[in-house]
Design an enzyme around this catalytic site. Structure first.
Site, mmCIF file in Angstrom:
data_model
loop_
_atom_site.group_PDB
_atom_site.id
_atom_site.type_symbol
_atom_site.label_atom_id
_atom_site.label_comp_id
_atom_site.label_asym_id
_atom_site.label_seq_id
_atom_site.Cartn_x
_atom_site.Cartn_y
_atom_site.Cartn_z
ATOM 1 N N ASN A 54 0.755 -1.072 0.060
ATOM 2 C CA ASN A 54 0.086 0.145 -0.151
ATOM 3 C C ASN A 54 0.768 1.181 -0.127
ATOM 4 O OD1 ASN A 54 -1.995 -1.995 -0.044
ATOM 5 N ND2 ASN A 54 -2.756 -1.530 2.114
ATOM 6 N N THR A 101 -14.741 37.395 -32.767
ATOM 7 C CA THR A 101 -15.590 36.925 -31.576
ATOM 8 C C THR A 101 -16.764 36.214 -32.456
ATOM 9 O OG1 THR A 101 -17.000 38.991 -31.280
ATOM 10 C CG2 THR A 101 -15.093 38.894 -30.109
ATOM 11 N N HIS A 102 -17.459 35.084 -31.697
ATOM 12 C CA HIS A 102 -18.448 34.443 -32.176
ATOM 13 C C HIS A 102 -18.210 34.052 -33.664
ATOM 14 C CE1 HIS A 102 -20.782 36.281 -29.054
ATOM 15 N NE2 HIS A 102 -20.350 37.405 -29.453
ATOM 16 N N SER A 147 -6.818 11.724 -48.546
ATOM 17 C CA SER A 147 -8.263 11.001 -48.554
ATOM 18 C C SER A 147 -8.158 9.744 -49.162
ATOM 19 C CB SER A 147 -9.202 11.976 -49.287
ATOM 20 O OG SER A 147 -10.315 11.067 -49.476
ATOM 21 N N LYS A 198 -7.694 15.891 -51.774
ATOM 22 C CA LYS A 198 -7.740 16.323 -50.544
ATOM 23 C C LYS A 198 -6.352 16.402 -49.466
ATOM 24 C CE LYS A 198 -11.253 16.027 -48.250
ATOM 25 N NZ LYS A 198 -11.968 17.260 -47.317
ATOM 26 N N GLU A 208 -6.995 17.595 -35.896
ATOM 27 C CA GLU A 208 -8.393 17.087 -35.319
ATOM 28 C C GLU A 208 -8.101 15.927 -34.370
ATOM 29 O OE1 GLU A 208 -10.028 15.562 -39.122
ATOM 30 O OE2 GLU A 208 -10.121 17.630 -40.017
ATOM 31 N N LYS A 219 -4.026 3.651 -12.565
ATOM 32 C CA LYS A 219 -3.010 3.683 -13.209
ATOM 33 C C LYS A 219 -3.317 3.781 -14.685
ATOM 34 C CE LYS A 219 -0.676 0.978 -9.624
ATOM 35 N NZ LYS A 219 -2.039 1.214 -8.937
HETATM 36 N N1 ARG Z 1 -1.447 -3.495 -7.493
HETATM 37 C C1 ARG Z 1 -1.928 -2.817 -6.292
HETATM 38 C C2 ARG Z 1 -2.355 -1.488 -6.588
HETATM 39 O O1 ARG Z 1 -1.812 -1.032 -7.695
HETATM 40 C C3 ARG Z 1 -0.765 -2.760 -4.964
HETATM 41 C C4 ARG Z 1 -1.376 -2.615 -3.652
HETATM 42 C C5 ARG Z 1 -2.355 -4.073 -3.385
HETATM 43 N N2 ARG Z 1 -2.428 -3.992 -2.139
HETATM 44 C C6 ARG Z 1 -3.374 -4.833 -1.485
HETATM 45 N N3 ARG Z 1 -3.687 -4.740 -0.261
HETATM 46 N N4 ARG Z 1 -3.981 -5.462 -2.041
HETATM 47 O O2 ARG Z 1 -2.951 -0.770 -5.795
#
Ligand code: ARG
Length: 462
Positions: A113, A158-159, A280, A286, A293, A328
């Site tokens: 953790n 503007t606009h 295109s 084109k 974009e 993540k």
């Molecule tokens: N892969 C977990 C995460 O990204 C790591 C921590 C996991 N901790 C746990 N108590 N299961 O958060």
């Protein structure tokens, strides 16, 4: 017989369901944290040895083992297993495989953790550095372009209706200002996340005599976290980074939109280099601004990531919950998208050709100096509201006769007010209009040139 050993399987009788294993695994994406994971573990092991919690020999074996693992991951020599669960457990397993019992001491006084948020902070710290480099490189491109177009006149809108003439440099520098604030936001985000969480362990801290200050010093953190629950449970810095990125993307998206409009056949203000456009599959003639974009389109993804992370956090009870693993992918995709967009936009901006004649020609159309004419009357003592109405009638007079302000004789001006004199000509000319916008922050040649000089001085000082 158990299929595999898990570091935590002591209290389990049954092995993990295979689908659960696949469902809970984050290895496919968090392996990109391997370098930070090794770096953090090396610092932690050195601290453990220095505190006498592990022996000097064990400390050395761990550090050497981790160094070897890092090298082998980089050399593509490491095989991760489905049961590794995440990069933290994978590296720890490899370490124990390689150095035996001493490897089992690395996780002393630590939990995944606090480890995972450490890795993420180390990673994001670096990535903010490289995003800022790309951002500031793009800013200096904008500055050079503004310098190069310092005399180029264009219509201001503007606009999306012609409003008043401006300098192209002024338009470009508007984005420079926005991106400067964006850079400040990134820097502040970096400084706020630059705190060592290690020592929070699972949630409550640890009874072992860790020296958190020493670990922080090894890893270059100026501060250590002051509340273990906060340390393992919050990801506000991820949300903050994605927000800062969302604002940058919003700015890039608007700039892209300008380019898309300017490069259209109706405008023809700018020509984007061939290498930064696409063709295109059916229409041979084109040449499309797909890069611009796509930047506009990818901005939507980052907004999505921002909503993801905020929603992820809002209902979590204290402290760590596995939901946090979902931080993540949005973060990584934000980083990749932001850096990719900045890099390709920089390339495109180095390959723009502005059509100065056309921009200047359009700037004089659409009664774009009507406000100047009203200001002329104000200077001659007329209240602005009244001047606005007089010029409004003048515009209508011109429209009915298919004339512009510059076609009118002084006698015609004087039909509307006898304050008009020969010097009014200067007020209806586009160059005159621009020259007079001398207020700080205005589009006059003087104001824009002095801002250009200020910014050039600042950027040469770094
Ligand atoms: N892969 C977990 C995460 O990204 C790591 C921590 C996991 N901790 C746990 N108590 N299961 O958060």
């Amino acid at each position: 017989m158990k299929r595999t050993k898990k570091p935590w399987d002591g209290r389990f009788l049954e092995e993990t369901d295979r689908e659960v294993e696949a469902f809970t695994s984050s290895l496919s994406f968090d392996r990109r944290l391997y370098r930070q994971d090794v770096e953090g573990s090396i610092a932690h092991a050195k601290m453990l040895a220095r505190q006498g919690i592990i022996s000097p020999g064990e400390g050395k074996a761990i550090v050497a083992g981790l160094g070897g693992i890092r090298k082998d991951i980089e050399g593509g020599l490491v095989e991760f297993l489905p049961q590794d669960e995440d990069i933290h457990m994978a590296i720890e397993r490899l370490l124990i495989d390689r150095i035996g019992e001493a490897g089992g001491k690395l996780h002393t006084g630590r939990s995944r953790n606090d480890q995972v948020t450490l890795d993420l902070r180390l990673y994001l710290r670096e990535e903010i550095g490289s995003a800022r480099k790309l951002l500031n490189n793009f800013r200096s491109l904008l500055l050079n372009l503004a310098e190069q177009e310092r005399e180029t006149i264009m219509p201001g809108y503007t606009h999306l209706q012609k409003a008043q003439p401006i300098l192209l440099a002024h338009h470009l520098l508007a984005y420079h200002e926005m991106l400067q604030r964006d850079d400040e936001r990134l820097k502040e985000c970096h400084d706020r996340l630059n705190v060592l969480p290690l020592g929070a362990a699972a949630l409550a801290g640890t009874g072992l005599p860790l020296d958190r200050g020493y670990t922080a010093k090894l890893l270059g953190f100026p501060r250590v976290s002051q509340n273990s629950l906060d340390a393992v449970s919050d990801r506000d810095y991820v949300a903050e980074f994605i927000f800062a990125s969302a604002v940058i993307m919003m700015h890039l998206s608007r700039l892209s939109e300008d380019l898309i409009i300017w490069s259209s056949d109706e405008f023809r203000f700018v020509e984007i280099g061939d290498a930064f456009t696409t063709g295109s599959s059916i229409m041979p003639q084109k040449k499309n601004p797909d890069v611009a974009e796509l930047i506009r389109g990818k901005t939507a993804r980052i907004y999505g990531h921002l909503v993801t992370i905020l929603t992820l956090l809002k209902g979590l009870p204290m402290s760590y919950n596995r939901d946090l693993q979902e931080d993540k992918e949005p973060l990584f995709d934000t980083i990749d998208t932001l850096k990719g967009s900045l890099a390709v936009l920089s390339g495109m901006f180095a390959n723009l050709r502005f059509n100065r004649e056309r921009m200047a020609e359009e700037a004089s159309k659409g009664f774009s100096t009507a406000t100047d004419l009203a200001e002329y009357l104000v200077v001659k003592g007329m209240p602005f509201r009244q001047a606005h109405a007089v010029v409004g009638r003048l515009v209508r007079y011109c429209l009915e006769r298919k004339k512009t302000f510059t076609d009118l004789t002084i006698e015609e001006f004087r039909i509307f007010d006898n304050r008009f004199e020969a010097d009014v000509r200067e007020y209806v000319s586009v160059a005159g209009s621009i020259s007079r916008k001398r207020v700080v922050g205005g589009t006059s040649y003087d104001s824009v040139h002095s801002r250009l000089k200020e910014l050039a001085d600042k950027s040469s000082k770094g």
